[in-house]
Design a protein around this motif. Sequence first.
Motif, PDB file in Angstrom:
ATOM      1  N   PHE A 176      -4.720   2.752   4.997  1.00  9.51           N
ATOM      2  CA  PHE A 176      -4.700   2.071   3.712  1.00  9.51           C
ATOM      3  C   PHE A 176      -6.006   2.323   2.972  1.00  9.51           C
TER       4      PHE A 176
ATOM      5  N   HIS B 110      -7.369   0.962   0.482  1.00  8.09           N
ATOM      6  CA  HIS B 110      -8.130  -0.155  -0.075  1.00  8.09           C
ATOM      7  C   HIS B 110      -8.797  -1.009   0.999  1.00  8.09           C
TER       8      HIS B 110
ATOM      9  N   TYR C 207     -14.808   3.156   3.550  1.00 11.54           N
ATOM     10  CA  TYR C 207     -13.421   3.275   3.113  1.00 11.54           C
ATOM     11  C   TYR C 207     -12.883   4.640   3.543  1.00 11.54           C
TER      12      TYR C 207
ATOM     13  N   ALA D 292     -11.543   7.035   2.048  1.00 12.02           N
ATOM     14  CA  ALA D 292     -11.913   8.166   1.190  1.00 12.02           C
ATOM     15  C   ALA D 292     -13.297   8.703   1.533  1.00 12.02           C
ATOM     16  N   GLU D 293     -14.087   7.886   2.254  1.00 11.74           N
ATOM     17  CA  GLU D 293     -15.433   8.337   2.617  1.00 11.74           C
ATOM     18  C   GLU D 293     -15.470   8.977   3.998  1.00 11.74           C
TER      19      GLU D 293
ATOM     20  N   GLN E 106       2.757   4.714   3.524  1.00 10.92           N
ATOM     21  CA  GLN E 106       2.010   3.451   3.660  1.00 10.92           C
ATOM     22  C   GLN E 106       2.938   2.295   3.967  1.00 10.92           C
TER      23      GLN E 106
ATOM     24  N   VAL F  94       1.586  -8.871  -0.086  1.00 13.75           N
ATOM     25  CA  VAL F  94       0.264  -9.454  -0.306  1.00 13.75           C
ATOM     26  C   VAL F  94      -0.885  -8.617   0.267  1.00 13.75           C
ATOM     27  N   ARG F  95      -0.620  -7.813   1.289  1.00  9.76           N
ATOM     28  CA  ARG F  95      -1.736  -7.072   1.870  1.00  9.76           C
ATOM     29  C   ARG F  95      -1.764  -5.592   1.497  1.00  9.76           C
ATOM     30  N   VAL F  96      -0.625  -5.019   1.175  1.00  4.41           N
ATOM     31  CA  VAL F  96      -0.616  -3.578   0.904  1.00  4.41           C
ATOM     32  C   VAL F  96      -0.369  -3.281  -0.575  1.00  4.41           C
TER      33      VAL F  96
ATOM     34  N   PRO G 273      -2.931  -5.664  -3.521  1.00  5.59           N
ATOM     35  CA  PRO G 273      -4.332  -5.249  -3.643  1.00  5.59           C
ATOM     36  C   PRO G 273      -4.486  -3.864  -4.275  1.00  5.59           C
ATOM     37  N   GLN G 274      -3.516  -2.990  -4.018  1.00  2.07           N
ATOM     38  CA  GLN G 274      -3.646  -1.653  -4.609  1.00  2.07           C
ATOM     39  C   GLN G 274      -3.145  -1.610  -6.042  1.00  2.07           C
TER      40      GLN G 274
ATOM     41  N   PRO H 187     -14.046  -2.017  -5.068  1.00  2.00           N
ATOM     42  CA  PRO H 187     -15.013  -0.960  -4.793  1.00  2.00           C
ATOM     43  C   PRO H 187     -14.368   0.285  -4.199  1.00  2.00           C
ATOM     44  N   TRP H 188     -13.218   0.102  -3.526  1.00  2.00           N
ATOM     45  CA  TRP H 188     -12.596   1.259  -2.877  1.00  2.00           C
ATOM     46  C   TRP H 188     -12.096   2.276  -3.890  1.00  2.00           C
TER      47      TRP H 188
ATOM     48  N   ALA I 188     -14.722   4.748  -4.022  1.00  2.00           N
ATOM     49  CA  ALA I 188     -15.192   5.264  -2.743  1.00  2.00           C
ATOM     50  C   ALA I 188     -14.875   6.753  -2.614  1.00  2.00           C
ATOM     51  N   GLY I 189     -15.835   7.492  -2.119  1.00  2.41           N
ATOM     52  CA  GLY I 189     -15.601   8.907  -1.857  1.00  2.41           C
ATOM     53  C   GLY I 189     -15.628   9.783  -3.093  1.00  2.41           C
TER      54      GLY I 189
END
Lengths: 247, 274
Positions: A85, A87, A137, A139-140, B168, B184-186, B189-190, B265-266, B269-270
């Motif tokens: 996942f 996120h 995360y 992606a990192e 996913q 609620v969790r997958v 949030p996305q 923040p994700w 990320a990357g």
Amino acid sequence: MSRLSVRNVWKEYPGQVVLERLSLEIASGEFCALVGPSGCGKTTFLRMLLGEESPTRGTIELDGKPLVAEPGPDRGVVFQRYSVFPHLTVLQNVIIGREFERSPFLGKLFGAKRRAAEEEAEEVLNEVGLSAHRAKYPAELSGGMQQRLAISQALIRKPKVLLLDEPFGALDAGTKSQMYELLLRLWAEYKMSIFMVTHDLKEGFTLATRVLAFDKVRIDPQAPGAYGATVTYNLPLEDKIAAMAVA
Amino acid sequence: MRRIINLRPGRGGIVLWGALPFLMAAIAYAVASSTRLAANPNDKLLPHFESFVAAIARLALNPDPRTGDYLMWVDTLASLERLGLGLAVSTALALVLGVAVGLIPYIRAGLSPIIGVISMIPPMAVLPVLFIVFGLDELSKVVLIVFGVAPFLVRDLAIKVGDMPREQLIKAQTLGASTWQIVVRVVLPQMLPRLIDAVRLSLGPAWLFLISAEAIAATEGLGYRIFLVRRYMAMDVILPYVAWITLLAFLSDAGLRWINARFFPWLQAGKGQS
Ligand SMILES: Nc1ncnc2c1ncn2[C@@H]1O[C@H](COP(=O)(O)OP(=O)(O)OP(=O)(O)O)[C@@H](O)[C@H]1O
Ligand SMILES: [Mg+2]
């Protein structure tokens, strides 16, 4: 325990037979490598084991009971990509399996329960060598690290069967051999059955106790979809099975 | 000489080049305004900057002699309340319907045709209906915004939920997740940052519907004021009001973007930097 019986299974899509006359008996705890040319239906077979697709004809039984027709925690999976996942951090990705189990409404653990789950996850992450990256995360992470994360994520629910679809396809040779060691170690430790699709025949023979080769035996050049693939070779690697029995 | 596609401005350069068009527009306005006022000191079309300051001072800093209200603040508050309410309701609808339609095949089968049809109805065409049904006060304006914005948000979110990698959802199920836990969790949030981006895009339409409704029937509000003073050709009020609305829209857009960067923040990320 996870004995798998596949009895005369066919899988058809509109205008195309993908798999036909599939019959297999796989003992509990075996490591099967599925090989075969591209498009012959290896992923389709794996998705039927997963419960994402159901056979058009025939039955698949796990420990004598017909397979539940939807994915569940007794069968873990690692896909080639999109397995984790994006996120969630590494640690959150691993504990989420426990959270689903123990927190039906919020799907999130707090306090002491959370710390317990985190400790358990730390152990698994330690085994796959990702402890130092717990706050990152996906992606990192590098490709190999993401696959290791996907494996540890799948392991936390202690599945009876682990399904892997070309999990190491995108990795370099050095990383691959590290992953082989890891996978064999985990397989011995968790005593689950593994089905792994691979394009690399050598990989199959290195890891598996049984190699299943898929191919079409009948071909109608006028109607390429008329016949499906089946298991053309079912090759038990006796020495490894013996080693498994000892262990 | 290097190719022009490889020449980049420095940090100061970016500010300078960005400010230049604004500066040029201001100068052009000042010149045009002065020439017109020189020819006719009573000209109302392009008032001097001082008239703007005077008009703002009159509306924002001094109470209205008749009602005792600070009109600009009353207008701003009324408009923001309608806009906020309309957007909040639309966002909530999108969250519930978008996720349900995108994720659950039976709900998709039942609702996506009617949502598709509703989203094709031009909102302004049903404004009279809204006025008749909900009356001329607050409710009809909020409903117009919802009507104009929600179908887009719902459909956009449903498509984005449908586009989530199947892997996913399968993965979550193999970890034992129920449908509710997956939501609620997958999924949520996305999808929240996606939804916030979609809300940013619909700020423009939301203001459009708000000002249209206020222009037709209201007793206060930014759109109401603009259309009221139009009768006196009071450009000294209209232009600052337009600038104020633009600033408000710009700030809400920036605020939403900040929320995305701060709470998700994700997303970054990357992608280097951070
Ligand atoms: N959902 C679907 N609908 C229709 N046809 C499908 C579907 N999924 C797979 N197929 C067909 O089934 C055949 C087998 O596909 P599958 O993905 O199982 O192959 P594979 O052996 O995994 O190939 P590869 O090694 O390239 O991954 C293909 O010809 C494909 O076109
Ligand atoms: Mg495949």
